[in-house]
Enzyme design. Structure first.
Site, PDB file in Angstrom:
ATOM      1  N   GLU A 143      16.359  67.435  21.893  1.00  0.00           N
ATOM      2  CA  GLU A 143      15.571  66.480  22.682  1.00  0.00           C
ATOM      3  C   GLU A 143      16.320  65.180  22.923  1.00  0.00           C
ATOM      4  OE1 GLU A 143      11.359  67.757  20.712  1.00  0.00           O
ATOM      5  OE2 GLU A 143      11.648  65.633  21.072  1.00  0.00           O
ATOM      6  N   GLY A 161      -0.210  75.074   7.371  1.00  0.00           N
ATOM      7  CA  GLY A 161      -0.612  73.795   6.779  1.00  0.00           C
ATOM      8  C   GLY A 161      -1.800  73.249   7.543  1.00  0.00           C
ATOM      9  N   ARG A 162      -1.922  71.912   7.540  1.00  0.00           N
ATOM     10  CA  ARG A 162      -3.083  71.285   8.190  1.00  0.00           C
ATOM     11  C   ARG A 162      -3.161  71.656   9.670  1.00  0.00           C
ATOM     12  NH1 ARG A 162      -0.191  67.199   5.829  1.00  0.00           N
ATOM     13  NH2 ARG A 162      -1.059  66.275   3.947  1.00  0.00           N
ATOM     14  N   ILE A 163      -2.023  71.549  10.379  1.00  0.00           N
ATOM     15  CA  ILE A 163      -2.057  71.788  11.832  1.00  0.00           C
ATOM     16  C   ILE A 163      -2.267  73.278  12.106  1.00  0.00           C
ATOM     17  CG2 ILE A 163      -0.789  71.566  14.015  1.00  0.00           C
ATOM     18  CD1 ILE A 163       0.574  69.062  12.843  1.00  0.00           C
ATOM     19  N   THR A 214       4.856  73.592  19.110  1.00  0.00           N
ATOM     20  CA  THR A 214       4.528  72.158  19.138  1.00  0.00           C
ATOM     21  C   THR A 214       5.022  71.507  17.841  1.00  0.00           C
ATOM     22  OG1 THR A 214       2.341  72.677  18.235  1.00  0.00           O
ATOM     23  CG2 THR A 214       2.477  72.345  20.618  1.00  0.00           C
ATOM     24  N   HIS A 261       7.369  66.513  24.409  1.00  0.00           N
ATOM     25  CA  HIS A 261       6.982  66.141  23.031  1.00  0.00           C
ATOM     26  C   HIS A 261       5.757  65.219  23.040  1.00  0.00           C
ATOM     27  CE1 HIS A 261       8.586  65.411  18.688  1.00  0.00           C
ATOM     28  NE2 HIS A 261       7.274  65.270  18.729  1.00  0.00           N
ATOM     29  N   ARG A 284       8.800  71.688  15.855  1.00  0.00           N
ATOM     30  CA  ARG A 284      10.127  71.119  16.064  1.00  0.00           C
ATOM     31  C   ARG A 284      10.998  72.159  16.769  1.00  0.00           C
ATOM     32  NH1 ARG A 284       8.248  66.926  15.432  1.00  0.00           N
ATOM     33  NH2 ARG A 284       8.829  65.236  14.015  1.00  0.00           N
ATOM     34  N   GLY A 342       2.558  66.352  21.846  1.00  0.00           N
ATOM     35  CA  GLY A 342       1.507  67.011  21.065  1.00  0.00           C
ATOM     36  C   GLY A 342       0.534  66.043  20.414  1.00  0.00           C
TER      37      GLY A 342
HETATM   38  C1  8YV Z   1       5.188  62.065  16.914  1.00  0.00           C
HETATM   39  C2  8YV Z   1       5.649  64.261  15.703  1.00  0.00           C
HETATM   40  O1  8YV Z   1       4.930  61.725  18.220  1.00  0.00           O
HETATM   41  O2  8YV Z   1       4.663  63.046  13.929  1.00  0.00           O
HETATM   42  C3  8YV Z   1       5.440  63.920  14.270  1.00  0.00           C
HETATM   43  O3  8YV Z   1       6.096  64.568  13.445  1.00  0.00           O
HETATM   44  O4  8YV Z   1       6.294  65.166  15.999  1.00  0.00           O
HETATM   45  C4  8YV Z   1       5.067  63.550  16.843  1.00  0.00           C
HETATM   46  O5  8YV Z   1       3.781  64.018  17.007  1.00  0.00           O
HETATM   47  C5  8YV Z   1       6.523  61.511  16.523  1.00  0.00           C
HETATM   48  O6  8YV Z   1       7.081  62.140  15.446  1.00  0.00           O
HETATM   49  C6  8YV Z   1       6.455  60.060  16.214  1.00  0.00           C
HETATM   50  O7  8YV Z   1       7.583  59.653  15.458  1.00  0.00           O
END
Ligand code: 8YV
Length: 328
Positions: free
Chosen positions: A272, A159-161, A241, A290, A243, A292
């Site tokens: 977590e 996807g985007r990331i 990075t 966490h 889940r 990222g």
């Molecule tokens: C956020 C993340 O810090 O946006 C996401 O899905 O995993 C993180 O980068 C976190 O979720 C904020 O709620």
């Protein structure tokens, strides 16, 4: 008559600028102490709120949603991932759910690239040696890592990331491979010179580095299962990075202990903030809490998105970042 402002519950401390604007626009309840809310507190909030603004640390499950009051209509998540929200229950109850995509893509991709470099080049291990005073001086055969240039990167979830990581990785001389539910557009494949693998198993068995960029859903829970992890070559590295739940953390830990894998870099964990304690003993892993997407700019952009999603919704429009769209 001026309209009554909607009651918005924010579960965690957000950047000041976002909170201030939220206070101006809505009848807002902040959590300035930033203590994670208990289930009982979440239930109290959904009983009276019009809008809930949760984060990844709040479990908005069927039990919480079953107690929601008649006013609750929008869950405007602060974050891109929505696996902590029971979307089926939300849909059933006629709620709208929004998230904050796009604005954390580049930050997360930067952190991923840093981790792809960190483990093979033993960055954190080296830094630790300096701090503990264990560096006696340079030697030609000491602290040798593995070269990144010319290796194969397997991206799980394009996807985007995933694509933003691929762009960076090409600059470091990695060749791009990917597995995704759907093959990406041929133009993107061409731009990234990316090789598509329909079979994740086949890709896993051939890569030097695997990086996870798919969301956590029932379909991707333990996608990297004990069986799949065993397909990796012993010189391979795993980076996550996305889940923690996408990887069987205990199986990964066992393989790292037995040196059946070269290393791992993890920014996310299955339970977590708990972490398999055995991971802490290993030099072959880099562990981050966490972070990222944790940049000041990113958090402000995420907050802006939350504000826009709420404001458009309460003004009677479709908010831009709908994950679950209730029929208006
Ligand atoms: C956020 C993340 O810090 O946006 C996401 O899905 O995993 C993180 O980068 C976190 O979720 C904020 O709620």
């Amino acid at each position: 008559m001026p309209q009554k402002k909607p009651l918005v519950f924010v579960t965690r401390k957000l950047p000041d600028a976002i909170e201030t604007r939220m206070m101006e626009l809505f009848d807002t309840r902040l959590n300035v102490d930033d203590a994670p809310m208990t289930k009982a507190e979440l239930i109290e909030a959904v009983k009276i709120a019009d809008v809930l603004v949760p984060t990844v640390t709040d479990r908005i499950d069927a039990q919480v949603l079953s107690q929601s009051g008649p006013n609750l209509r929008l869950i405007a998540n602060f974050g891109a991932g929505v696996d902590h929200i029971d979307l089926a229950s939300a849909r059933q109850r006629g709620l709208t759910v929004t998230n904050t995509p796009d604005v954390l893509t580049e930050d997360t991709a930067d952190m991923t690239m840093a981790l792809i470099l960190a483990v093979p080049r033993r960055l954190v291990e080296g830094e630790r040696l300096i701090r503990t005073g264990d560096w006696a001086g340079w030697s030609p055969t000491w602290m040798l890592g593995r070269r990144i240039w010319g290796k194969r990167l397997g991206i799980v979830g394009m996807g985007r990331i995933g694509q933003a990581v691929a762009r960076r990785a090409r600059g470091f001389g990695l060749s791009i491979h990917y597995h995704n539910r759907k093959r990406v557009h041929p133009d993107i494949e061409a731009e990234l010179e990316a090789t598509y693998w329909e079979s994740l198993d086949q890709m896993m068995a051939r890569m030097d580095v695997i990086s996870i960029h798919c969301p956590h859903t029932p379909a991707t829970f333990h996608l990297l299962s004990a069986r799949r992890l065993k397909l990796l070559q012993p010189h391979a590295y795993v980076v996550n990075t996305a889940r923690g739940e996408v990887i069987d953390e205990n199986a990964l830990t066992r393989m790292l202990i037995r040196k059946e894998l070269a290393g791992a870099a993890l920014d996310v964990f299955e339970h977590e903030p708990a972490i398999n304690p055995k991971l802490l003993q290993l030099d072959s892993v880099v562990l981050l809490p966490h972070m990222g997407s944790a940049t000041i700019e990113g958090r402000l952009d995420m907050g802006e998105k939350v504000l826009i999603n709420i404001k458009t919704f309460v003004d009677g429009h479709n908010p831009p970042d709908r994950v679950v769209a209730a029929l208006l």
